[in-house]
Structures are given as structure tokens and as C-alpha cells.
Write a protein that holds these residues in place. Structure first.
Motif, mmCIF file in Angstrom:
data_model
loop_
_atom_site.group_PDB
_atom_site.id
_atom_site.type_symbol
_atom_site.label_atom_id
_atom_site.label_comp_id
_atom_site.label_asym_id
_atom_site.label_seq_id
_atom_site.Cartn_x
_atom_site.Cartn_y
_atom_site.Cartn_z
ATOM 1 N N HIS A 40 0.824 -1.203 0.000
ATOM 2 C CA HIS A 40 0.000 0.000 0.000
ATOM 3 C C HIS A 40 0.858 1.252 0.000
ATOM 4 N N SER A 41 2.116 1.097 0.406
ATOM 5 C CA SER A 41 3.071 2.204 0.379
ATOM 6 C C SER A 41 4.454 1.595 0.527
ATOM 7 N N PRO A 42 5.463 2.166 -0.155
ATOM 8 C CA PRO A 42 6.829 1.645 0.045
ATOM 9 C C PRO A 42 7.315 1.818 1.482
ATOM 10 N N LEU A 43 6.610 2.656 2.265
ATOM 11 C CA LEU A 43 6.996 2.867 3.668
ATOM 12 C C LEU A 43 6.497 1.757 4.576
ATOM 13 N N MET A 44 5.602 0.911 4.040
ATOM 14 C CA MET A 44 4.976 -0.095 4.893
ATOM 15 C C MET A 44 5.149 -1.490 4.303
ATOM 16 N N SER A 45 5.116 -2.481 5.186
ATOM 17 C CA SER A 45 5.138 -3.870 4.752
ATOM 18 C C SER A 45 3.727 -4.245 4.290
ATOM 19 N N PRO A 46 3.625 -5.268 3.423
ATOM 20 C CA PRO A 46 2.284 -5.817 3.205
ATOM 21 C C PRO A 46 1.748 -6.346 4.540
ATOM 22 N N LEU A 47 0.445 -6.235 4.738
ATOM 23 C CA LEU A 47 -0.138 -6.651 6.025
ATOM 24 C C LEU A 47 0.218 -8.089 6.370
ATOM 25 N N VAL A 48 0.296 -8.948 5.344
ATOM 26 C CA VAL A 48 0.586 -10.354 5.607
ATOM 27 C C VAL A 48 2.021 -10.544 6.142
ATOM 28 N N TRP A 49 2.924 -9.613 5.813
ATOM 29 C CA TRP A 49 4.264 -9.676 6.382
ATOM 30 C C TRP A 49 4.211 -9.398 7.883
ATOM 31 N N ALA A 82 13.395 -8.152 10.232
ATOM 32 C CA ALA A 82 13.220 -6.767 9.770
ATOM 33 C C ALA A 82 14.539 -6.146 9.322
ATOM 34 N N PHE A 83 15.658 -6.677 9.810
ATOM 35 C CA PHE A 83 16.949 -6.078 9.449
ATOM 36 C C PHE A 83 17.453 -6.569 8.093
ATOM 37 N N GLN A 84 16.920 -7.690 7.618
ATOM 38 C CA GLN A 84 17.400 -8.245 6.344
ATOM 39 C C GLN A 84 16.703 -7.636 5.133
ATOM 40 N N HIS A 85 15.461 -7.193 5.314
ATOM 41 C CA HIS A 85 14.707 -6.718 4.156
ATOM 42 C C HIS A 85 14.029 -5.400 4.495
ATOM 43 N N SER A 86 14.201 -4.393 3.620
ATOM 44 C CA SER A 86 13.527 -3.110 3.820
ATOM 45 C C SER A 86 12.022 -3.321 3.663
ATOM 46 N N ARG A 87 11.258 -2.417 4.246
ATOM 47 C CA ARG A 87 9.802 -2.532 4.112
ATOM 48 C C ARG A 87 9.414 -2.534 2.625
ATOM 49 N N ALA A 88 10.070 -1.679 1.838
ATOM 50 C CA ALA A 88 9.704 -1.555 0.415
ATOM 51 C C ALA A 88 9.914 -2.859 -0.343
ATOM 52 N N SER A 89 10.890 -3.681 0.093
ATOM 53 C CA SER A 89 11.240 -4.887 -0.674
ATOM 54 C C SER A 89 10.471 -6.128 -0.226
ATOM 55 N N ARG A 90 9.731 -6.027 0.855
ATOM 56 C CA ARG A 90 9.127 -7.238 1.438
ATOM 57 C C ARG A 90 8.054 -7.849 0.542
ATOM 58 N N VAL A 91 7.416 -7.009 -0.269
ATOM 59 C CA VAL A 91 6.348 -7.490 -1.139
ATOM 60 C C VAL A 91 6.890 -8.457 -2.202
ATOM 61 N N GLU A 92 8.206 -8.375 -2.487
ATOM 62 C CA GLU A 92 8.832 -9.242 -3.506
ATOM 63 C C GLU A 92 9.252 -10.596 -2.941
ATOM 64 N N LEU A 93 9.214 -10.751 -1.624
ATOM 65 C CA LEU A 93 9.737 -11.982 -1.016
ATOM 66 C C LEU A 93 8.733 -13.130 -1.152
ATOM 67 N N PRO A 94 9.250 -14.369 -1.114
ATOM 68 C CA PRO A 94 8.330 -15.518 -1.154
ATOM 69 C C PRO A 94 7.665 -15.723 0.216
ATOM 70 N N LEU A 95 6.772 -14.786 0.550
ATOM 71 C CA LEU A 95 6.156 -14.773 1.885
ATOM 72 C C LEU A 95 5.130 -15.885 2.020
ATOM 73 N N LEU A 96 4.837 -16.256 3.257
ATOM 74 C CA LEU A 96 3.700 -17.148 3.507
ATOM 75 C C LEU A 96 2.443 -16.482 2.953
ATOM 76 N N THR A 97 1.547 -17.285 2.400
ATOM 77 C CA THR A 97 0.271 -16.732 1.943
ATOM 78 C C THR A 97 -0.553 -16.357 3.171
ATOM 79 N N PRO A 98 -1.615 -15.587 2.979
ATOM 80 C CA PRO A 98 -2.449 -15.245 4.141
ATOM 81 C C PRO A 98 -2.911 -16.471 4.928
#
Ligand code: AVJ
Ligand code: FE
Length: 444
Positions: A40-49, A82-98
Motif C-alpha cells: 500500500h506504500s513503500p513505507l509499509m510492509s504488506p499486512l501479511v508480512w 526486519a533487518f534483512q529486508h527493507s519494508r519496500a522490498s518485502r512485497v517481492e519476497l516468497p512470503l507465507l500466503t495469508p
């Protein structure tokens, strides 16, 4: 008895863990899949993160560290560091699905509750273990507030709802005089105070005036309408550079309608900007510029805490402006009970002995102090919470907002952020130096 105390503490911790989880679920169940994984913003993580990160920290601290259990999902540790990935980059990670994230946090919670049941919580290990549970409660609530800020940035139909806060009332004075003198800042006794709030220490504060309420939208609009954003005289060099480069012209989310009146979007609802509510979503530079325009300045962190805790009648430092009792809904606008700051004068019961209102709740208050450890500071239990941020490009924020849960806030609680940030629920109040005449007139 020790066993009885441990049992009472266990129940209290379990209740607080359940309350923070209910909030996390309410903030994530209300949005659809696509919205949960969106940036929703590069300043924030996706909610699922945020959701899975809450579980990941709980796994590290409660399941592995306190519980001494095997890791559940060691392979995802790095994704949620949180130290490995910036908030802006977290949306690109292979995150757990909701749905994977929901299952994961529930499994972690089962094991954490098991650890809570087995933990002695008394004796030699009490401090570290009891504190780890308190830290996890606070950590989840802090991320819930961050998720609430992400909700403010998302577009589309509103999904969060809450009743309006109580009405405002006229205050007898706009500012009060705080005589010079020492007070005890910080704490050595609050059981869940984080390392940076410790230890209690004496600070000598010169006399000053401080506003009895946060700066309101109406007052702030006068600054905007007077051309405050076009006049570099009011801004620091860094502030002016940021104002120009970022094209900042008014508080975030403010917009004029065709007639020139201010409107704003709040959690998806468009409404007029209300004059007597504290201004919110301003950065440190905007707050400092307003203060200079008004012939004032921002308070220091010590001035804020003295106004919030010092009782001039006894010389004692209180836990809260109103005394030593925990906040209730009648004292302060906390805990996301309302989705906005309350108008000035809405919490007369929350005032300090000197008559300073709304120090706790409503909006975080920017202060003209960087993030430094108190004298005698000791890192506990992890350097990643505070220590790694000391001396960085930060300004302090105090008092919590309408989105801060009381379990994650004390009058000693220290928050910090970059001076350009304003997606948080940030506002401010002003202070000014007291002259020799002020002291003489008061016989001090
Ligand atoms: C202390 C509020 C600045 O939310 O970034 C959460 C708290 N630390 N996870 C934040 C925190 C690690 C932190 N603040
Ligand atoms: Fe975190």
C-alpha cells in the motif's frame, strides 16, 4: 505465595496475548487476500508480512528461547527478519500466503501458551522469562499499530469501524508554566518497561511553558493558510529541503475541496477536517516549522516527561499524568477504540497536576530530542530493540496515539522515527522558554 503470584501472572499474560491476537486478526480478517499481500506504500510492509513477523518473533523469543523447543519453521526466519529486508522490498519476497500465515501464527501461539504453562515465572529466571512474554505482547501491539497505519494508506471501501470519541471541552488555559527543578525521568520499577526506558535518573529541567493541548487542525490550518509552507524562515535547512523535494504542502491526507475547505481521508472515509481535533500525520519538520511560526518550539523529551509525570505538590514522579492507576477509557484515547484523535478537552480526567491534557493517547507527540540511552542504560534482552538505533537520524515521539494499546504504552515509553515520517499517527504540542520575568512573577 510465589505459586499464586505466578498463576496470576500467567492468567494476565494469557489474557493480554489473547487480546493482542484478537486485534491482529481483526486487522487482517477485514481485508481480502489481494489487499493483504499488496504494497500500500513503500513505507509499509504488506499486512501479511506483519502478521507472519508477529508469529516469527513469538517463535524466536517464546517457543525457542523461553520454551527451549525445536524451531517450527526455521527456513522462514530470514524472510521475517526486519533487518534483512527493507519494508519496500518485502512485497517481492516468497512470503507465507495469508492462510499459511494464519496457520503459522496459531501454531506458534499454541506452543507459546504451552511454554507459558511450564515457565516458573518466579525465582531466578523470572526476570528474563516474564519479560519475554511482556515484550511479545508489546511487540504484537506495536505491529498492530503499524498495520493500522497501513490501513490508513490503503484505498478502497472502508473496512474498519469504531464509534466517535467523546466531545471536547474548553480548557482554562492554552499553556502552563513549569518551574525549574529536577525530576525523576525513566523507570527502574515498571516490570514491562523496555531497556531504553531504564533506569530512573534525575534530570534538571529549566523553567518552560508548555501547551495544555496538542496543536489542533484549526491552528495548523492557520499556518498553512498563512503561507507557512512557502516561507523558509520557519523551517530548518533539512526541513526546508525535505519540504521542497517531497512537495509537502499540508498534513498527509489533507485535500481542499472546490471551495477551499480542508477535507481528509481517514480509513477510507472522506470528511471535513475538524478544527478542534489534534492535527495528525505531520512529520517532525512540519511540527518544528509550525512551532517557530507560532513563536514557540517543540518540547524536549525531558520537558514532555516532566509535564506528564512530575507532581509539583509532592516532588514525586507519577506513573501517569492523572496518578498511578492504569489508563481506562475515561483517561485517554488509546487502544483503537476510536479511529481518530479526540477533540481538545475530551479527557479532563487524564490531565496532569499542572493542567496539561491529552499527553497520553490521541496522537504521538514529536519532540526535539534524538534517540540516546539514559545514563546507566543496559541492553536487555536484545540489542536489536533499542541499541542499534541509538544516535541515528531519529526524533523521539511520546504518549501514544488512538492506535496504541495501553499494554504497549507507559508514560516512560519512548518511540522514535525518522524526522520525515508522517504515515504514523503523529502530532505535537508546543513549548517555549520561560524568561527571568516569568520566574520573578511567580516568586520562583
Ligand atoms: C519502537 C515502535 C519504533 O515499530 O518499528 C517492532 C518497535 N521493534 N518490531 C517499530 C518494533 C521491532 C518499533 N518502534
Ligand atoms: Fe517487529
Amino acid at each position: 505465595t510465589q505459586d499464586g503470584d505466578a498463576e496470576a501472572l500467567r492468567t494476565r499474560v494469557a489474557d493480554l496475548l489473547a487480546a493482542s491476537r484478537a486485534r491482529s486478526i481483526a486487522l487482517t480478517d477485514a481485508v481480502d487476500e489481494a489487499d493483504l499481500v499488496a504494497q500500500h506504500s513503500p513505507l509499509m510492509s504488506p499486512l501479511v508480512w506483519d502478521l507472519a513477523h508477529i508469529g516469527s518473533q513469538e517463535e524466536l523469543w517464546l517457543v525457542r528461547d523461553v520454551g527451549g523447543r525445536e524451531p517450527l519453521r526455521p527456513e522462514i526466519d530470514g524472510l521475517y527478519d526486519a533487518f534483512q529486508h527493507s519494508r519496500a522490498s518485502r512485497v517481492e519476497l516468497p512470503l507465507l500466503t495469508p492462510s499459511e500465515a494464519r496457520t503459522y501464527v496459531a501454531e506458534v501461539r499454541d506452543k507459546a501458551l504451552d511454554a507459558l504453562g511450564r515457565s516458573p515465572l518466579t525465582g531466578r529466571r523470572l526476570e528474563r522469562h516474564g519479560f519475554a512474554f511482556g515484550m511479545i505482547v508489546q511487540h504484537e501491539q506495536q505491529h498492530d499499530e503499524t498495520m493500522l497505519a497501513t490501513h490508513q494508506l490503503r484505498t478502497g471501501a472502508p473496512v474498519l469501524h469504531a464509534p466517535a470519541p467523546p466531545p471536547g471541552s474548553a480548557l482554562p488555559a492554552r499553556e502552563v508554566y513549569v518551574p525549574a527543578g529536577p525530576f525523576e525521568m525513566g523507570t527502574s520499577v515498571e516490570p514491562w518497561a523496555l531497556d531504553n526506558e531504564r533506569p530512573a535518573h534525575t534530570v534538571d529541567v529549566g523553567a518552560y511553558w508548555i501547551d495544555t493541548a496538542p496543536v489542533t487542525n484549526g491552528e495548523y490550518a492557520e499556518f498553512v493558510d498563512a503561507g507557512g509552507y512557502d516561507d523558509p524562515r520557519w523551517w530548518s535547512d533539512a526541513g526546508w529541503r525535505h519540504r521542497v523535494d517531497a512537495g509537502v504542502v499540508a498534513p498527509q491526507f489533507w485535500e481542499r475541496d472546490a471551495s477551499g475547505a480542508w477535507f481528509r481521508d481517514r480509513f477510507g472515509v472522506r470528511a471535513p477536517v475538524v478544527a478542534d481535533e489534534p492535527v495528525v500525520h505531520v512529520c517532525f519538520h512540519e511540527a518544528a516549522a509550525y512551532a517557530r511560526w507560532a513563536g514557540k518550539r517543540l518540547p524536549t523529551e525531558a520537558e514532555w516527561e516532566k509535564a506528564a509525570r512530575h507532581d509539583p505538590a509532592t516532588g514525586r514522579t507519577r506513573r501517569y499524568p492523572w496518578g498511578d492507576d492504569e489508563p481506562t477509557p475515561r483517561h485517554a484515547n488509546l487502544g483503537q477504540r476510536h479511529l481518530q484523535p479526540a477533540p481538545v478537552g475530551a479527557y479532563p480526567l487524564g490531565a496532569s497536576p499542572l493542567g496539561v491534557h491529552q499527553l497520553i493517547g490521541d496522537v504521538w507527540e514529536w519532540l526535539d530530542t534524538g534517540f540516546h540511552p539514559y545514563p546507566g542504560y543496559e541492553t536487555f534482552p536484545y540489542p536489536e530493540y533499542s541499541e542499534v538505533f541509538f544516535g541515528g537520524d531519529y526524533r523521539m515521539l511520546r504518549g501514544g496515539s488512538f492506535g496504541t494499546d495501553p499494554s504497549a504504552l507507559r508514560s516512560t515509553f519512548r518511540n522514535w522515527d525518522h524526522p520525515i515520517r508522517r504515515q504514523i499517527f503523529s502530532g505535537f504540542r508546543c513549548a517555549r522558554d520561560a524568561g527571568a520575568r516569568d520566574a520573578a512573577e511567580r516568586g520562583a
